[in-house]
Enzyme design. Structure first.
Site, PDB file in Angstrom:
ATOM      1  N   GLU A   1      -5.065   3.650   6.311  1.00 16.12           N
ATOM      2  CA  GLU A   1      -4.544   3.719   5.472  1.00 16.12           C
ATOM      3  C   GLU A   1      -4.550   4.655   3.654  1.00 16.12           C
ATOM      4  OE1 GLU A   1      -6.611   0.183   1.630  1.00 16.12           O
ATOM      5  OE2 GLU A   1      -5.150  -0.204   3.484  1.00 16.12           O
TER       6      GLU A   1
ATOM      7  N   SER B   1     -11.068  -0.268   4.093  1.00 15.61           N
ATOM      8  CA  SER B   1     -10.511  -0.086   5.445  1.00 15.61           C
ATOM      9  C   SER B   1      -9.384   0.698   5.974  1.00 15.61           C
ATOM     10  CB  SER B   1      -9.204  -1.252   4.186  1.00 15.61           C
ATOM     11  OG  SER B   1      -9.978  -2.539   4.067  1.00 15.61           O
TER      12      SER B   1
ATOM     13  N   ARG C   1       0.871  -1.158   0.060  1.00 16.21           N
ATOM     14  CA  ARG C   1       0.548  -0.405  -0.252  1.00 16.21           C
ATOM     15  C   ARG C   1       0.619   1.322  -0.014  1.00 16.21           C
ATOM     16  NH1 ARG C   1      -2.389  -3.372  -1.265  1.00 16.21           N
ATOM     17  NH2 ARG C   1      -4.128  -4.567  -0.644  1.00 16.21           N
TER      18      ARG C   1
END
Length: 380
Positions: free
Chosen positions: A372, A252, A170
């Site tokens: 995130e 998320s 990520r």
């Protein structure tokens, strides 16, 4: 390139982001072509203004105060099929503003494999390498060839191979990390991926096989994989739905934690975990002047382990649907990893909930969950 700067009346970012927070910026530009996007960026950079490029707004958490700068909305569209140097494959060059799931749908419909496990991820194609998006063990770095981008420092447009983007879990050199700045300040104009020409595939990854309920190695149709993934995401509130408050978030909110194997062993055995694949093709470079004819054996290292942040959150006492008193922000009723806006929640309310969850997980397991989404004008 001859594009015009298209200035529009600023729109509140709460209406343009899926978490639904944020005020109107001082200035807003829209770009429907690459030429317009380049000219808009050049104009903003020449003014020395704070700036933000906005695609689908699905990975952005914006603070309550108005953004003192310019927001550039990327609305470019288009998929171009190119030949691949590899037999049995095809390349797709896609404009940055194109919807990510629209690209996945196109690939599946045409029998191009490599993106199907990432069905239903919101946002635009241009944002996908920045975050190195992924789902069920599949990441864009597996198929990404290159990106076309424009650098803020020089204003130059260049084609950059995927290997130079620092892609990791990520992350990339282009991402605004919480509390930091990107290593390379640039904006992606287009993305090129290399896909296998095949209408069905053998599913190998453990996470994806588990999500699909597969117990055999028989090939399965891409269309079937996509349908199952979309259904799974919908059941978790991870498909955008105007009428479902569980989808009014950023997917998320926290990343699954990547920890050394020794740390993973200290967690309860029932905590879901997956090994992070080590680099089996690592290259050892030895200066010729110091080479004595022998290469030392590489000391094997235990691979890092990815552990489930959702499991950690629930085991820390935060259940689905949890919210703090008098708050309009809550954990999704379908998925413990998603923080949602139940209607009129401020960024401060979402932040308060996020900090509470971080403190509970840290207290129980000694791990600090990392956000995130990109944070703009907000702190955790």
């Amino acid at each position: 390139m001859g594009g015009a700067v298209h200035e529009v009346e600023p729109i509140r970012l709460s209406t343009l982001t899926t978490l639904r927070t944020g005020g109107a910026p001082e200035r807003m530009l829209e770009a429907s072509t690459t030429a317009e996007l380049v000219d808009a960026l050049t104009d903003v950079w020449s003014r020395g203004e704070d700036w933000l490029v906005l695609g689908g707004g699905s990975n952005l958490f914006v603070g309550d105060e108005p953004f003192e700068g310019t927001v550039i909305r990327i609305l470019t569209q288009g998929i171009e099929e190119l030949s691949s140097p590899h037999e049995g494959r095809v390349r797709l060059r896609v404009q940055a503003g194109h919807g990510w799931d629209d690209l996945v749908a196109y690939a599946v419909e045409h029998g191009y494999a490599g993106l199907e496990a990432m069905s239903g991820i919101p946002g635009t194609v241009g944002a996908s390498p920045v975050q190195n998006i992924g789902a069920y063990g599949q990441e864009i770095q597996e198929t990404l060839v290159e990106v076309e981008l424009i650098d803020e420092a020089t204003g130059e447009i260049s084609v950059v191979p995927a290997a130079e983007l620092g892609l990791g879990f990520r992350t990339s050199v282009l991402k605004h990390h919480y509390g930091g700045v990107p290593q390379r300040r640039a904006v992606i104009l287009s993305v090129t991926v290399d896909l296998v020409v095949a209408s069905e595939r053998v599913v190998r990854g453990e996470q994806l096989r588990r999500a699909l309920g597969l117990d055999s190695d028989a090939p399965v149709p891409l269309t079937w994989v996509r349908e199952r993934i979309l259904a799974t995401r919908a059941s978790k509130g991870m498909l955008l739905d105007e009428h479902d408050p569980d989808t009014h978030g950023v997917g998320s909110f926290f990343q699954n934690a990547i920890v050394p194997e020794i740390v993973a062993r200290s967690l309860p055995p029932e905590c879901p975990r997956w090994p992070v694949t080590p680099d089996l093709d690592a290259v050892t470079v030895i200066p010729l002047a110091s080479y004595d004819g022998f290469v030392s054996a590489v000391k094997p290292e235990a691979p890092d382990v990815k552990v489930s942040a959702a499991w950690l959150i629930e085991q820390a006492g935060i259940r689905k649907g949890f919210k703090l008193p008098r708050s309009r922000a809550s954990v999704s009723t379908k998925h413990a990893l998603a923080l949602t806006n139940r209607g009129g929640a401020t960024a401060a309310e979402v932040s308060e909930l996020a900090r509470f969850i971080q403190s509970r997980v840290h207290s129980e397991f000694g791990l600090v969950l990392q956000p995130e989404p990109v944070l703009l004008g907000v702190e955790l």
